[in-house]
Design a protein around this motif. Structure first.
Motif, PDB file in Angstrom:
ATOM      1  N   THR A 190       0.953  -1.224   0.138  1.00  0.00           N
ATOM      2  CA  THR A 190       0.045   0.160   0.071  1.00  0.00           C
ATOM      3  C   THR A 190       0.893   1.192   0.017  1.00  0.00           C
ATOM      4  OG1 THR A 190       0.070   0.147   2.340  1.00  0.00           O
ATOM      5  CG2 THR A 190      -1.689  -1.135   1.365  1.00  0.00           C
ATOM      6  N   ILE A 191       0.358   2.177  -0.629  1.00  0.00           N
ATOM      7  CA  ILE A 191       1.013   3.752  -0.599  1.00  0.00           C
ATOM      8  C   ILE A 191      -0.008   4.964  -0.625  1.00  0.00           C
ATOM      9  CG2 ILE A 191       1.471   3.707  -2.972  1.00  0.00           C
ATOM     10  CD1 ILE A 191       4.309   4.597  -2.358  1.00  0.00           C
ATOM     11  N   SER A 192       0.418   5.796  -0.067  1.00  0.00           N
ATOM     12  CA  SER A 192      -0.521   6.947  -0.246  1.00  0.00           C
ATOM     13  C   SER A 192       0.442   8.196  -0.061  1.00  0.00           C
ATOM     14  CB  SER A 192      -1.633   7.081   0.819  1.00  0.00           C
ATOM     15  OG  SER A 192      -0.969   7.057   2.199  1.00  0.00           O
ATOM     16  N   GLY A 193       0.108   9.326  -0.369  1.00  0.00           N
ATOM     17  CA  GLY A 193       0.651  10.598  -0.293  1.00  0.00           C
ATOM     18  C   GLY A 193       1.248  11.155  -1.661  1.00  0.00           C
TER      19      GLY A 193
ATOM     20  N   PHE B 146       0.722   9.332  -5.247  1.00  0.00           N
ATOM     21  CA  PHE B 146       1.119   8.305  -5.468  1.00  0.00           C
ATOM     22  C   PHE B 146       0.407   7.423  -4.739  1.00  0.00           C
ATOM     23  CE2 PHE B 146       5.644   5.919  -5.654  1.00  0.00           C
ATOM     24  CZ  PHE B 146       5.048   4.891  -5.977  1.00  0.00           C
ATOM     25  N   SER B 147      -0.892   6.717  -5.219  1.00  0.00           N
ATOM     26  CA  SER B 147      -1.713   5.943  -4.572  1.00  0.00           C
ATOM     27  C   SER B 147      -1.901   4.468  -4.916  1.00  0.00           C
ATOM     28  CB  SER B 147      -3.029   6.726  -4.634  1.00  0.00           C
ATOM     29  OG  SER B 147      -3.258   6.724  -5.913  1.00  0.00           O
TER      30      SER B 147
ATOM     31  N   GLY C  44       3.183   4.011   3.752  1.00  0.00           N
ATOM     32  CA  GLY C  44       2.561   2.685   3.163  1.00  0.00           C
ATOM     33  C   GLY C  44       3.353   1.392   3.874  1.00  0.00           C
ATOM     34  N   THR C  45       2.861   0.351   3.421  1.00  0.00           N
ATOM     35  CA  THR C  45       3.408  -1.135   3.731  1.00  0.00           C
ATOM     36  C   THR C  45       3.744  -1.690   2.545  1.00  0.00           C
ATOM     37  OG1 THR C  45       1.324  -2.094   3.567  1.00  0.00           O
ATOM     38  CG2 THR C  45       1.936  -1.182   5.785  1.00  0.00           C
ATOM     39  N   PHE C  46       4.807  -2.739   2.663  1.00  0.00           N
ATOM     40  CA  PHE C  46       5.044  -3.433   1.459  1.00  0.00           C
ATOM     41  C   PHE C  46       5.738  -4.926   1.691  1.00  0.00           C
ATOM     42  CE2 PHE C  46       8.889  -1.385   3.180  1.00  0.00           C
ATOM     43  CZ  PHE C  46       9.955  -2.435   3.415  1.00  0.00           C
ATOM     44  N   SER C  47       5.410  -5.915   0.869  1.00  0.00           N
ATOM     45  CA  SER C  47       5.899  -7.319   0.981  1.00  0.00           C
ATOM     46  C   SER C  47       6.693  -7.211  -0.474  1.00  0.00           C
ATOM     47  CB  SER C  47       4.884  -8.165   1.175  1.00  0.00           C
ATOM     48  OG  SER C  47       5.444  -9.320   1.294  1.00  0.00           O
ATOM     49  N   ALA C  48       8.055  -7.262  -0.504  1.00  0.00           N
ATOM     50  CA  ALA C  48       8.600  -6.984  -1.764  1.00  0.00           C
ATOM     51  C   ALA C  48       9.240  -8.323  -1.972  1.00  0.00           C
ATOM     52  CB  ALA C  48       9.731  -6.012  -1.533  1.00  0.00           C
ATOM     53  N   THR C  49       8.934  -8.762  -3.181  1.00  0.00           N
ATOM     54  CA  THR C  49       9.697 -10.108  -3.623  1.00  0.00           C
ATOM     55  C   THR C  49      10.941 -10.074  -3.951  1.00  0.00           C
ATOM     56  OG1 THR C  49       7.583 -10.518  -4.750  1.00  0.00           O
ATOM     57  CG2 THR C  49       9.433 -11.906  -5.692  1.00  0.00           C
ATOM     58  N   TYR C  50      11.711 -11.108  -3.660  1.00  0.00           N
ATOM     59  CA  TYR C  50      13.193 -11.205  -4.144  1.00  0.00           C
ATOM     60  C   TYR C  50      13.485 -11.315  -5.484  1.00  0.00           C
ATOM     61  CZ  TYR C  50      17.856 -12.855  -3.753  1.00  0.00           C
ATOM     62  OH  TYR C  50      19.410 -13.313  -4.112  1.00  0.00           O
ATOM     63  N   CYS C  51      14.230 -10.407  -5.829  1.00  0.00           N
ATOM     64  CA  CYS C  51      14.733 -10.211  -7.251  1.00  0.00           C
ATOM     65  C   CYS C  51      16.055 -10.613  -7.555  1.00  0.00           C
ATOM     66  CB  CYS C  51      14.322  -8.648  -7.875  1.00  0.00           C
ATOM     67  SG  CYS C  51      14.751  -8.252  -9.378  1.00  0.00           S
ATOM     68  N   PRO C  52      16.305 -11.906  -7.995  1.00  0.00           N
ATOM     69  CA  PRO C  52      17.864 -12.324  -8.276  1.00  0.00           C
ATOM     70  C   PRO C  52      18.488 -11.454  -9.408  1.00  0.00           C
ATOM     71  CG  PRO C  52      16.419 -14.322  -8.142  1.00  0.00           C
ATOM     72  CD  PRO C  52      15.458 -12.829  -8.157  1.00  0.00           C
TER      73      PRO C  52
ATOM     74  N   VAL D  31      17.886  -3.292   0.063  1.00  0.00           N
ATOM     75  CA  VAL D  31      17.268  -2.253  -1.073  1.00  0.00           C
ATOM     76  C   VAL D  31      15.989  -2.743  -1.725  1.00  0.00           C
ATOM     77  CG1 VAL D  31      17.567  -0.795  -3.045  1.00  0.00           C
ATOM     78  CG2 VAL D  31      19.412  -1.264  -1.632  1.00  0.00           C
ATOM     79  N   VAL D  32      14.972  -1.593  -1.359  1.00  0.00           N
ATOM     80  CA  VAL D  32      13.456  -2.371  -1.939  1.00  0.00           C
ATOM     81  C   VAL D  32      12.903  -1.020  -2.974  1.00  0.00           C
ATOM     82  CG1 VAL D  32      11.405  -2.687  -1.267  1.00  0.00           C
ATOM     83  CG2 VAL D  32      13.205  -3.638   0.227  1.00  0.00           C
ATOM     84  N   TYR D  33      12.502  -1.775  -3.931  1.00  0.00           N
ATOM     85  CA  TYR D  33      11.811  -0.805  -4.945  1.00  0.00           C
ATOM     86  C   TYR D  33      10.264  -0.640  -5.032  1.00  0.00           C
ATOM     87  CZ  TYR D  33      16.174   0.706  -6.725  1.00  0.00           C
ATOM     88  OH  TYR D  33      17.655   1.392  -6.910  1.00  0.00           O
ATOM     89  N   LEU D  34       9.670   0.031  -4.990  1.00  0.00           N
ATOM     90  CA  LEU D  34       8.086   0.179  -4.973  1.00  0.00           C
ATOM     91  C   LEU D  34       7.787   0.976  -6.097  1.00  0.00           C
ATOM     92  CD1 LEU D  34       7.355   1.108  -1.186  1.00  0.00           C
ATOM     93  CD2 LEU D  34       7.699  -1.326  -2.272  1.00  0.00           C
ATOM     94  N   PHE D  35       6.753   0.091  -7.054  1.00  0.00           N
ATOM     95  CA  PHE D  35       6.459   0.891  -8.515  1.00  0.00           C
ATOM     96  C   PHE D  35       4.968   1.238  -8.558  1.00  0.00           C
ATOM     97  CE2 PHE D  35      10.530  -1.535  -9.198  1.00  0.00           C
ATOM     98  CZ  PHE D  35      11.461  -0.395  -9.959  1.00  0.00           C
TER      99      PHE D  35
END
Length: 200
Positions: A35-38, A46-47, A187-195, A71-75
């Motif tokens: 989730t993201i807001s703001g 960025f919603s 917001g919150t995140f559950s980011a998938t591992y990206c080899p 390092v985490v990326y949220l798109f």
């Protein structure tokens, strides 16, 4: 006979409970939601969070070449892991795509193992340069495509990023609340591992 059946039932229940507690399902460990807001710049909301990826090869933090950051990326747009394998991938994002990079500096020589673990956000004076935040701190860098050549990401000046889970080669989960000169994101995140995913 009745006692042995009761013992078997209790044993099965305990086994099921232990199995459930040992799950690596991101919905069990961590927030399990993206989730993201703001708005980072105070102009573009960025919603929508369409992809969350945890890269495996961040920029080195020291002369030894060993990475000491998570390092985490949220798109805002769907993003395949393969797209993060090449240098300069931020120049190829679909127009209008926003992303938030949270870069967390380890407190030691290895990633965190006890959760939750929080990182105070500090301003990155040179977002385009290869850099890492001090241990226990984080950068929160925002950008929107298309990125002009030699442009810098917008760096948050304050806030907090908290990891709630790190499942090796699977996912990291957490939450964030960060502020920029023009706005803020949370917001919150559950980011998938990206080899083989890397910083641009």
């Amino acid at each position: 006979m009745r006692n042995s059946m009761l013992q078997a039932s209790v044993g099965a229940f305990i086994a099921a409970l232990v199995t459930g507690c040992a799950s690596t399902d991101p919905s069990v460990h961590g927030k399990g939601a993206n989730t993201i807001s703001g708005s980072a710049d105070g102009e573009q909301p960025f919603s929508t969070l369409s992809s969350a990826l945890w890269i495996s090869t961040p920029d080195p933090a020291s002369a030894t070449g060993s990475a000491q950051t998570t390092v985490v990326y949220l798109f805002s747009s769907p993003m395949a892991c393969d797209a993060l394998r090449s240098a300069g991938w931020d120049q190829t994002l679909p127009s209008g795509t926003q992303y938030l990079e949270t870069k967390m500096g380890w407190r030691g020589s290895s990633p965190p193992s006890v959760f939750p673990e929080s990182y105070a956000v500090v301003d990155n004076a040179a977002p385009e340069a290869t850099a890492a935040p001090p241990g226990g701190n984080a950068f929160a860098l925002w950008a929107r495509a298309p990125m002009p050549p030699n442009a810098s990401e917008l760096s948050a000046s304050r806030g907090i990023v908290t990891l709630t889970a790190l499942n090796r080669s699977a996912n990291v989960a957490g939450e964030f609340s960060v502020s920029y000169n023009g706005g803020s994101l949370s917001g919150t995140f559950s980011a998938t591992y990206c080899p083989d995913g890397r910083e641009p």
